[in-house]
Design an enzyme around this catalytic site. Structure first.
Site, PDB file in Angstrom:
ATOM      1  N   LYS A  31      13.757 -60.079  91.437  1.00  0.00           N
ATOM      2  CA  LYS A  31      12.519 -59.415  91.878  1.00  0.00           C
ATOM      3  C   LYS A  31      11.428 -59.662  90.846  1.00  0.00           C
ATOM      4  O   LYS A  31      11.608 -59.415  89.657  1.00  0.00           O
ATOM      5  CB  LYS A  31      12.752 -57.910  92.020  1.00  0.00           C
ATOM      6  CG  LYS A  31      11.492 -57.135  92.422  1.00  0.00           C
ATOM      7  CD  LYS A  31      11.805 -55.685  92.770  1.00  0.00           C
ATOM      8  CE  LYS A  31      11.691 -54.733  91.611  1.00  0.00           C
ATOM      9  NZ  LYS A  31      10.314 -54.462  91.141  1.00  0.00           N
ATOM     10  N   ASP A  58       7.473 -58.450  94.793  1.00  0.00           N
ATOM     11  CA  ASP A  58       7.225 -57.010  95.011  1.00  0.00           C
ATOM     12  C   ASP A  58       5.784 -56.680  94.633  1.00  0.00           C
ATOM     13  O   ASP A  58       5.523 -56.131  93.562  1.00  0.00           O
ATOM     14  CB  ASP A  58       8.243 -56.253  94.137  1.00  0.00           C
ATOM     15  CG  ASP A  58       8.097 -54.746  94.190  1.00  0.00           C
ATOM     16  OD1 ASP A  58       7.515 -54.224  95.153  1.00  0.00           O
ATOM     17  OD2 ASP A  58       8.595 -54.092  93.248  1.00  0.00           O
ATOM     18  N   LYS A  60       3.559 -55.082  96.919  1.00  0.00           N
ATOM     19  CA  LYS A  60       3.137 -53.850  97.630  1.00  0.00           C
ATOM     20  C   LYS A  60       1.692 -53.928  98.116  1.00  0.00           C
ATOM     21  O   LYS A  60       0.838 -53.115  97.736  1.00  0.00           O
ATOM     22  CB  LYS A  60       3.311 -52.621  96.727  1.00  0.00           C
ATOM     23  CG  LYS A  60       4.728 -52.375  96.240  1.00  0.00           C
ATOM     24  CD  LYS A  60       4.821 -51.080  95.467  1.00  0.00           C
ATOM     25  CE  LYS A  60       6.221 -50.748  95.010  1.00  0.00           C
ATOM     26  NZ  LYS A  60       6.726 -51.603  93.903  1.00  0.00           N
ATOM     27  N   HIS A  62      -1.726 -53.516 100.135  1.00  0.00           N
ATOM     28  CA  HIS A  62      -2.304 -52.379 100.865  1.00  0.00           C
ATOM     29  C   HIS A  62      -3.818 -52.572 100.870  1.00  0.00           C
ATOM     30  O   HIS A  62      -4.477 -52.342  99.856  1.00  0.00           O
ATOM     31  CB  HIS A  62      -1.922 -51.069 100.158  1.00  0.00           C
ATOM     32  CG  HIS A  62      -2.342 -49.831 100.892  1.00  0.00           C
ATOM     33  ND1 HIS A  62      -2.061 -48.563 100.413  1.00  0.00           N
ATOM     34  CD2 HIS A  62      -2.986 -49.651 102.058  1.00  0.00           C
ATOM     35  CE1 HIS A  62      -2.539 -47.657 101.259  1.00  0.00           C
ATOM     36  NE2 HIS A  62      -3.105 -48.293 102.263  1.00  0.00           N
ATOM     37  N   ASP A  63      -4.381 -53.019 102.001  1.00  0.00           N
ATOM     38  CA  ASP A  63      -5.823 -53.243 102.109  1.00  0.00           C
ATOM     39  C   ASP A  63      -6.148 -53.303 103.600  1.00  0.00           C
ATOM     40  O   ASP A  63      -5.276 -53.002 104.432  1.00  0.00           O
ATOM     41  CB  ASP A  63      -6.201 -54.547 101.370  1.00  0.00           C
ATOM     42  CG  ASP A  63      -7.637 -54.536 100.855  1.00  0.00           C
ATOM     43  OD1 ASP A  63      -8.528 -54.064 101.592  1.00  0.00           O
ATOM     44  OD2 ASP A  63      -7.872 -55.002  99.731  1.00  0.00           O
ATOM     45  N   THR A 117       8.777 -43.286  95.141  1.00  0.00           N
ATOM     46  CA  THR A 117       9.659 -42.219  94.625  1.00  0.00           C
ATOM     47  C   THR A 117       8.959 -41.392  93.552  1.00  0.00           C
ATOM     48  O   THR A 117       9.443 -40.336  93.173  1.00  0.00           O
ATOM     49  CB  THR A 117      10.980 -42.792  94.078  1.00  0.00           C
ATOM     50  OG1 THR A 117      10.680 -43.921  93.291  1.00  0.00           O
ATOM     51  CG2 THR A 117      11.920 -43.170  95.190  1.00  0.00           C
ATOM     52  N   ARG A 209      17.111 -52.630  84.225  1.00  0.00           N
ATOM     53  CA  ARG A 209      17.551 -52.490  82.830  1.00  0.00           C
ATOM     54  C   ARG A 209      19.048 -52.554  82.571  1.00  0.00           C
ATOM     55  O   ARG A 209      19.434 -53.089  81.529  1.00  0.00           O
ATOM     56  CB  ARG A 209      16.934 -51.204  82.240  1.00  0.00           C
ATOM     57  CG  ARG A 209      15.450 -51.390  81.980  1.00  0.00           C
ATOM     58  CD  ARG A 209      14.719 -50.087  81.835  1.00  0.00           C
ATOM     59  NE  ARG A 209      14.637 -49.389  83.125  1.00  0.00           N
ATOM     60  CZ  ARG A 209      14.004 -48.244  83.320  1.00  0.00           C
ATOM     61  NH1 ARG A 209      13.398 -47.655  82.304  1.00  0.00           N
ATOM     62  NH2 ARG A 209      13.969 -47.683  84.501  1.00  0.00           N
TER      63      ARG A 209
HETATM   64  O1  C5P Z   1      15.373 -50.849  85.307  1.00  0.00           O
HETATM   65  P1  C5P Z   1      15.563 -50.267  86.679  1.00  0.00           P
HETATM   66  O2  C5P Z   1      16.908 -50.579  87.299  1.00  0.00           O
HETATM   67  O3  C5P Z   1      15.236 -48.781  86.710  1.00  0.00           O
HETATM   68  O4  C5P Z   1      14.469 -51.027  87.550  1.00  0.00           O
HETATM   69  C1  C5P Z   1      14.268 -50.728  88.896  1.00  0.00           C
HETATM   70  C2  C5P Z   1      13.180 -51.608  89.441  1.00  0.00           C
HETATM   71  O5  C5P Z   1      12.857 -51.128  90.747  1.00  0.00           O
HETATM   72  C3  C5P Z   1      11.870 -51.583  88.654  1.00  0.00           C
HETATM   73  O6  C5P Z   1      11.265 -52.874  88.822  1.00  0.00           O
HETATM   74  C4  C5P Z   1      11.069 -50.511  89.345  1.00  0.00           C
HETATM   75  O7  C5P Z   1       9.683 -50.705  89.223  1.00  0.00           O
HETATM   76  C5  C5P Z   1      11.506 -50.695  90.783  1.00  0.00           C
HETATM   77  N1  C5P Z   1      11.364 -49.517  91.615  1.00  0.00           N
HETATM   78  C6  C5P Z   1      11.962 -48.295  91.340  1.00  0.00           C
HETATM   79  N2  C5P Z   1      11.806 -47.245  92.179  1.00  0.00           N
HETATM   80  C7  C5P Z   1      11.066 -47.382  93.280  1.00  0.00           C
HETATM   81  C8  C5P Z   1      10.477 -48.597  93.592  1.00  0.00           C
HETATM   82  C9  C5P Z   1      10.638 -49.665  92.728  1.00  0.00           C
HETATM   83  O8  C5P Z   1      12.643 -48.163  90.342  1.00  0.00           O
HETATM   84  N3  C5P Z   1      10.972 -46.363  94.109  1.00  0.00           N
END
Ligand code: C5P
Length: 230
Positions: A31, A58, A60, A62-63, A117, A209
């Site tokens: 991603k 990714d 997102k 929106h326009d 979220t 991560r």
């Molecule tokens: O490091 P981690 O596993 O938390 O990364 C999750 C990825 O998913 C990040 O790129 C974060 O921006 C994205 N993301 C998220 N929650 C969302 C939408 C996207 O953690 N609701």
């Protein structure tokens, strides 16, 4: 589109991405988010593609419908595998997004963000002035996305069962907030293991991560992949 866990490449330079990808000698699904894309542009997308990886871009969008449609036509040339828009842009915007992304490549999947979220129930009710429960608001946007011809949504693993019941198992449910049982939660508040995400109905998981910050990214990735694929 590969069924693999999607690795969130949350790095800020092309070198950091390349150093990370050099560890792997297998096709991945990665991603690329706005932080990385705004700094490295389409060139990085091309080089990741040349390595044989699938890409979830990714951004997102929106326009107004015309702008999103034209932007998607441009992204369609990049040969990515998955893109997204905000469902809050409305049905016409989503329809134009679908038409735009399919212009040069009809295989690209497109999904919607329903409610971020980071949006709380209070923000939904007071700031957005949507006077429903979060589940109802998410289901409303997901239903509009399906009617507009999108392939699915990004959602919390805790929303997937509800979405599966209403919109079907094949409607994509791409879920971040995934942590192996033995890993740090970092800043994620509500986390689900890969196995549980699958049981709840996720069709794809996004993991950052626990893989990118691991001392052994390849081993961490394989552990997550095995528990996801079962
Ligand atoms: O490091 P981690 O596993 O938390 O990364 C999750 C990825 O998913 C990040 O790129 C974060 O921006 C994205 N993301 C998220 N929650 C969302 C939408 C996207 O953690 N609701």
């Amino acid at each position: 589109m590969k069924q693999l866990p999607i690795i969130a490449l949350d790095f800020d330079t092309e070198d950091a991405v390349n150093n990370f990808l050099d560890n792997f000698d297998e096709p991945l699904f990665v991603k690329v988010g706005m932080e990385l894309f705004y700094q490295t542009g389409p060139q990085l997308i091309k080089s990741i593609k040349e390595r044989g990886h699938d890409i979830f871009l990714d951004l997102k969008l929106h326009d107004i419908p015309n702008t999103v449609g034209k932007a998607m036509e441009g992204l369609s040339k990049l040969d990515v595998d998955l893109v997204n828009v905000h469902a809050a842009g409305g049905t016409t915007m989503m329809e134009r997004a679908v038409a735009g992304i399919r212009k040069h490549n009809s295989d690209i999947k497109i999904i919607a963000v329903t409610q971020l979220t980071s949006t709380s129930q209070e923000m939904l009710n007071e700031q957005q002035n949507i006077k429903t429960s979060m589940d109802e608001a998410v289901l409303n946007y997901a239903t509009l996305a399906q009617k507009a011809g999108l392939d699915g949504v990004v959602c919390s693993p805790l929303e997937t069962t509800m979405l599966k019941d209403h919109l079907g198992a094949s409607f994509l449910k791409v879920t971040p907030g995934i942590r192996p049982a033995d890993s740090e939660t970092n800043d994620q508040k509500r986390v689900t293991t890969p196995e549980d995400a699958k049981k709840l109905g996720s069709t794809h998981i996004v993991v950052g991560r626990p893989i990118t910050q691991s001392d052994d990214p390849v081993a961490s990735y394989h552990k997550i992949k095995e528990s996801w694929l079962g």
